[in-house]
Design an enzyme around this catalytic site. Structure first.
Site, PDB file in Angstrom:
ATOM      1  N   HIS A 174      -3.430 -16.194 -11.027  1.00  0.00           N
ATOM      2  CA  HIS A 174      -2.364 -15.414 -10.391  1.00  0.00           C
ATOM      3  C   HIS A 174      -1.735 -16.167  -9.223  1.00  0.00           C
ATOM      4  O   HIS A 174      -1.436 -15.590  -8.186  1.00  0.00           O
ATOM      5  CB  HIS A 174      -2.927 -14.063  -9.920  1.00  0.00           C
ATOM      6  CG  HIS A 174      -1.887 -13.116  -9.381  1.00  0.00           C
ATOM      7  ND1 HIS A 174      -0.784 -12.724 -10.108  1.00  0.00           N
ATOM      8  CD2 HIS A 174      -1.798 -12.493  -8.178  1.00  0.00           C
ATOM      9  CE1 HIS A 174      -0.050 -11.905  -9.367  1.00  0.00           C
ATOM     10  NE2 HIS A 174      -0.645 -11.735  -8.190  1.00  0.00           N
ATOM     11  N   ASN A 208      -4.245 -11.131  -2.148  1.00  0.00           N
ATOM     12  CA  ASN A 208      -4.150 -12.554  -2.481  1.00  0.00           C
ATOM     13  C   ASN A 208      -5.019 -13.418  -1.571  1.00  0.00           C
ATOM     14  O   ASN A 208      -5.289 -13.033  -0.443  1.00  0.00           O
ATOM     15  CB  ASN A 208      -2.692 -13.006  -2.390  1.00  0.00           C
ATOM     16  CG  ASN A 208      -1.964 -12.817  -3.706  1.00  0.00           C
ATOM     17  OD1 ASN A 208      -2.522 -13.057  -4.772  1.00  0.00           O
ATOM     18  ND2 ASN A 208      -0.721 -12.376  -3.630  1.00  0.00           N
ATOM     19  N   GLY A 254       0.790  -1.224   0.000  1.00  0.00           N
ATOM     20  CA  GLY A 254       0.000   0.000   0.000  1.00  0.00           C
ATOM     21  C   GLY A 254       0.822   1.274   0.000  1.00  0.00           C
ATOM     22  O   GLY A 254       0.509   2.221  -0.742  1.00  0.00           O
ATOM     23  N   ASP A 259      -6.681   2.466   5.945  1.00  0.00           N
ATOM     24  CA  ASP A 259      -6.116   1.266   6.568  1.00  0.00           C
ATOM     25  C   ASP A 259      -6.534   1.286   8.027  1.00  0.00           C
ATOM     26  O   ASP A 259      -7.099   2.275   8.513  1.00  0.00           O
ATOM     27  CB  ASP A 259      -4.586   1.230   6.424  1.00  0.00           C
ATOM     28  CG  ASP A 259      -4.052  -0.199   6.336  1.00  0.00           C
ATOM     29  OD1 ASP A 259      -4.608  -1.083   7.031  1.00  0.00           O
ATOM     30  OD2 ASP A 259      -3.088  -0.442   5.590  1.00  0.00           O
ATOM     31  N   ASP A 261       2.803 -10.786 -13.071  1.00  0.00           N
ATOM     32  CA  ASP A 261       3.202 -11.996 -13.789  1.00  0.00           C
ATOM     33  C   ASP A 261       3.818 -11.643 -15.139  1.00  0.00           C
ATOM     34  O   ASP A 261       4.808 -12.239 -15.566  1.00  0.00           O
ATOM     35  CB  ASP A 261       1.991 -12.918 -13.991  1.00  0.00           C
ATOM     36  CG  ASP A 261       1.370 -13.340 -12.668  1.00  0.00           C
ATOM     37  OD1 ASP A 261       2.124 -13.530 -11.699  1.00  0.00           O
ATOM     38  OD2 ASP A 261       0.129 -13.449 -12.606  1.00  0.00           O
TER      39      ASP A 261
END
Length: 334
Positions: free
Chosen positions: A180, A120, A14, A34, A151
């Site tokens: 991914h 993720n 971030g 956050d 990627d």
């Protein structure tokens, strides 16, 4: 006027991502959110003389809603990084809930924004966001993206090293399809803008493919418990966000890879499903971007037998990942 928002702005991805967006002259407002330290990050970035006005928010007093209000592009790197020994399942159990809660507020406050998911496992978190948006009846597949740019960045960089391109990776492009994570990442080396040397045999090709697929593990191991691929991911995220913003502002012909819902372009999505021989809902493909999001989904094009085997190997994991994300939100049928 373009407002970009980073959710998870105080984290390892971030902070450098917010810096890169602040440095982008196309961004005129930057909202940061956050659970800790966001006002400090915002204060730090506000000393940089670029157009974007920066504001940082914490959860109290409706901070998430304030950050998202008026958002055009939302980038989500929120969540915990992968550590040595941590499986994708471990990561899912933590990050799935974080992404779900952020998506709930997006659905209410900024349903028309472009949503760029970095958290993720992307193969599952993108379906989670989609299912939340569907629940609120605001899902638009043209505006939801899983950021798989890293990627392509890795594949292009590694091939540039092999072909000894003097200008390094900016001149090299290697298309990457699938998903991914691990074996779902399918680099089409046969379509590289710079062909591999004739001496590059199948063993070397397989080793390079594996390095591209598991490049994240390489970084996790090198950092020895200190985190995952944060700086390269921030670079890739900012690169993709810039393309989205340029398209939003009317620039034509912008194409970028992304993990998307194949219904975003019925004809293009069906072509991809036909090429891979499976009716997958999500797949990473090159997409053409426009002012309303995805204009066109690109096809895989010619693949060799080895690449076809990589696609076949990717499909079971992708099916499982997609199902896991969707079922995390959908109510039990029992």
């Amino acid at each position: 006027m373009v407002k970009a928002v980073v959710l998870g702005a105080a984290g390892g991805i971030g902070q450098p991502l917010a810096l890169l967006l602040k440095a982008n002259p196309l961004v005129t407002a930057l909202g940061l959110f956050d659970i800790v330290n966001t006002p400090g990050v915002a204060a730090d970035l506000s000393h940089i003389a670029t157009p974007a006005k920066v504001q940082g928010y914490l959860p109290p007093d409706g901070g998430l809603k304030k950050a998202l209000t008026g958002a055009d592009v939302i980038v989500i790197p929120a969540g915990v990084p992968r550590k040595p020994g941590m499986t994708r399942d471990d990561l899912f159990k933590i990050n799935a809930g974080i992404v779900r809660d952020l998506a709930e507020e997006i659905a209410i406050t900024a349903p028309k924004a472009f949503i760029l998911v970095i958290s993720n496992p992307v193969n599952s978190t993108v379906p989670i966001v989609a299912e939340v948006l569907k629940k609120h009846q605001v899902f638009d597949p043209k505006r939801l993206f899983g950021v798989t740019t890293l990627d392509v960045v890795r594949a292009s960089t590694f091939v540039a090293e092999i072909v000894k391109d003097t200008t390094i990776s900016p001149n090299v492009t290697v298309p990457v399809f699938g998903g991914h994570s691990g074996v779902t990442i399918v680099p089409l080396l046969s379509q590289s803008s710079h062909p591999l040397p004739a001496s590059f045999d199948q063993t070397a090709r397989e080793a390079l493919t594996k390095r591209i697929q598991f490049g994240g593990d390489e970084v996790v191991k090198a950092k020895d418990g200190g985190g995952s691929a944060t700086l390269s991911m921030a670079f890739a995220g900012a690169q993709f966000a810039e393309k989205v913003i340029r398209a939003l502002k009317g620039e034509k012909g912008i194409i970028a890879p992304s993990y998307v819902h194949l219904a975003a372009d019925g004809a293009g999505g069906k072509t991809v499903q036909s090429e891979i021989g499976k009716d997958l809902t999500y797949f990473s493909v090159p997409v053409e971007l426009g002012t309303s999001g995805i204009v066109k989904i690109g096809a895989l094009g010619p693949t060799n037998d080895y690449e076809k085997s990589l696609i076949r190997a990717a499909i079971p994991d992708l099916e499982d990942n997609i199902s896991k994300g969707e079922s995390f939100i959908q109510p039990s049928k029992l």
